[in-house]
Design an enzyme around this catalytic site. Structure first.
Site, PDB file in Angstrom:
ATOM      1  N   LEU A 429       0.824  -1.208   0.000  1.00  0.00           N
ATOM      2  CA  LEU A 429       0.000   0.000   0.000  1.00  0.00           C
ATOM      3  C   LEU A 429       0.857   1.258   0.000  1.00  0.00           C
ATOM      4  CD1 LEU A 429      -2.847  -1.024   2.491  1.00  0.00           C
ATOM      5  CD2 LEU A 429      -2.860  -1.113  -0.002  1.00  0.00           C
ATOM      6  N   HIS A 430       1.970   1.230   0.739  1.00  0.00           N
ATOM      7  CA  HIS A 430       2.873   2.377   0.724  1.00  0.00           C
ATOM      8  C   HIS A 430       3.467   2.592  -0.668  1.00  0.00           C
ATOM      9  CE1 HIS A 430       2.669   2.281   5.120  1.00  0.00           C
ATOM     10  NE2 HIS A 430       3.275   3.460   5.114  1.00  0.00           N
ATOM     11  N   GLU A 431       3.786   1.503  -1.348  1.00  0.00           N
ATOM     12  CA  GLU A 431       4.333   1.632  -2.701  1.00  0.00           C
ATOM     13  C   GLU A 431       3.304   2.232  -3.646  1.00  0.00           C
ATOM     14  OE1 GLU A 431       6.916   1.616  -5.793  1.00  0.00           O
ATOM     15  OE2 GLU A 431       7.373   1.177  -3.697  1.00  0.00           O
TER      16      GLU A 431
END
Length: 527
Positions: A429-431
């Site tokens: 999700l951060h990516e």
């Protein structure tokens, strides 16, 4: 004999003074009559003054064993208020020097017209921002069909008991077959909520700020829709089979039992509530404090302007000056740039954290009268990286724990396996949040979080150390801050900025030349 006589002669004056003081005290107390108590008090004060005047240098200063104030074995924890004030003063002084140095070197770089906000980006961003919540509406329509099916199943089931529920030995196929269709419908809706938005942002929205706002909104709606579907799935099962676990549902849910919660107003409240976890009912406050709301919104505006100012005036020049060092792989200069970038990136991140979790979410909670406002814990005291990820963003942590970690544990997965899966999902999700708006899916955010797994294990072991737990916790907190401030955000920002510049060049453009009568716009630095 000489020594003893000498010591005797030395001790006589003290004994004489004490004896005379006692005589004075006894004579005063003996002849006082009715005022004896007061005269005794006065005489004792006079005797202490007389003794103190002559023997001022014999007070026992070291009368008990005491540790140093800053030692870990001290009995009372000292206050660090003065150190906190000193730290603030030093930070203000150092950053004020950097402000003067930066302005002398680059001039004023704040220029609204210098950013390439294309008309197509703005229109497409607004369209996506308005269309993304439609996926919540689709999920509501799916749940309406599922709730109607559940009512009919309970009402028309043969051999049902007096309470109208299906018997416990009813084959699970009556539930699993319709749920398979409902699950497919929800899966398609949830996947499209994030996939379509990510595709459009990656290929058609140029400006990273507009793309980030749209991608964050899509991710929030994606998590809310998933929680809405998964929670109602369990509520529907409990409605059809209440005799399997009569006490499975929390007491709070009786305020709005299934299927009474499948209403548009209930969904609309969940859409605006500052949480990612769906519940039929939430703890609510009695009233809305509008002055509190205005204060929090004012903080959001001020902190947003501060973040923009720091990013344009300080972070951007450091990032641009690092490009040639990155291209030539000058590791010493790259490390120097990372250290220089670490300060401003930490300031920007802290301002963003306060603006989002303290100001914006509290304002939203006040407007919606949302009672549970523990959006974060004291993450700055984290003794391990794992504790930081559990405390700094409670809404995401609660979602992952409720809908990923707990189901995996219920299916027999170990704690380490379930935690690793949760962390991998968080890394992905951060990516998405970083790579899609910058059009650089290079995996730095994902890899940076995955590489923290060994540090999480290391700091977790330090926290469980029994030989010297205080030093172990202190070392774990230092490791967390070093990895967070130097090798975390600054390195990721530098890598994604380098990838953006290599692909597109600068987001900013040179401002148009103003007419002679207008004041000149400050020149933007070359990309």
């Amino acid at each position: 004999m000489a020594d003893s006589s000498h010591s005797t002669s030395v001790s006589r004056p003290a004994n004489g003074v004490i004896r005379r003081a006692r005589e004075v005290g006894s004579s005063s107390s003996g002849g006082g009559g009715g005022g004896g108590g007061r005269s005794t008090h006065d005489s004792s004060d006079k005797s202490r003054l007389a003794f103190g005047k002559r023997y001022r240098h014999v007070e026992a200063v070291h009368s008990q064993s005491r540790p140093s104030c800053l030692s870990h074995d001290t009995t009372e924890a000292p206050s660090f208020l003065g150190f906190r004030n000193l730290m603030v003063i030093v930070l203000v002084a150092c950053n004020l020097r950097l402000v003067i140095e930066n302005i002398q070197k680059y001039g004023v770089l704040i220029c609204i017209r210098c950013h390439d906000f294309r008309t197509a980006d703005v229109r497409l961003g607004l369209a996506l921002f308005c269309l993304i919540p439609c996926h919540l509406l689709v999920a509501y329509l799916i749940e309406l069909v599922a709730a109607r099916h559940a009512r009919g199943l309970v009402a028309n089931a043969p051999k049902r008991p007096a309470d109208g529920a299906l018997p416990a030995d009813e084959p699970s196929q009556v539930f699993s077959r319709p749920w398979l269709l409902i699950w497919v419908a929800h899966a398609l809706n949830i996947t499209s909520a994030l996939a379509v938005t990510s595709y459009v942002v990656y290929f058609h929205v140029h400006h990273p700020l507009i793309g980030t706002l749209v991608e964050v909104h899509a991710l929030v709606v994606w998590l809310k829709t998933a929680s809405y579907a998964l929670t109602n799935r369990d509520l529907r099962f409990a409605y059809i089979h209440p005799d399997i676990r009569p006490d499975a549902l929390p007491e709070l849910y009786r305020q709005c039992p299934y299927p009474s919660n499948i209403t548009f107003s209930n969904l609309a409240y969940f859409w605006w509530a500052p949480t990612l976890v769906y519940q039929p009912a939430y703890p609510r406050t009695d009233r809305i404090r509008w002055l509190f709301v205005f204060k929090r919104l004012f903080e959001v505006v001020c902190l947003s302007a501060f973040i923009w100012f720091c990013s344009a005036q300080y972070a951007a020049p450091v990032l641009r000056n690092s490009l040639d060092k990155m291209a030539s792989l000058d590791y010493t200069s790259i490390l120097e740039r990372l250290l220089k970038l670490s300060t401003i990136s930490l300031v920007i991140w802290l301002a963003g954290f306060f603006a989002l979790f303290q100001s914006f979410l509290n304002a939203l909670a006040e407007i919606t009268r949302f009672g549970d406002r523990e959006f974060y814990e004291a993450w700055w005291n984290s003794e391990s990286l794992g504790q930081y990820w559990r405390t700094w963003n409670k809404p995401v942590y609660q979602f992952l724990r409720r809908h990923v970690y707990s189901p995996l544990r219920a299916r027999g997965r170990s704690h380490k396996t379930a935690s690793a899966i949760v962390f991998l999902i968080s890394a992905a999700l951060h990516e998405l949040l970083v790579g899609v708006p910058t059009h650089s899916m290079i995996g730095i955010a994902f890899l940076g979080m995955v590489l923290q797994l060994p540090l999480i294990q290391l700091t977790a072991r330090l926290g469980r150390a029994r030989s010297n737990p205080h030093h172990a916790r202190l070392l774990g907190n230092v490791i967390f801050w070093v990895s967070f401030t130097i090798f975390g955000q600054p390195l990721a920002a530098l890598m994604y900025f380098y990838a953006w510049q290599a692909k597109y060049g600068s987001v900013s453009r040179s401002p148009p030349t103003p007419p002679p009568s207008c004041p000149a716009c400050p020149p933007c630095p070359a990309s």
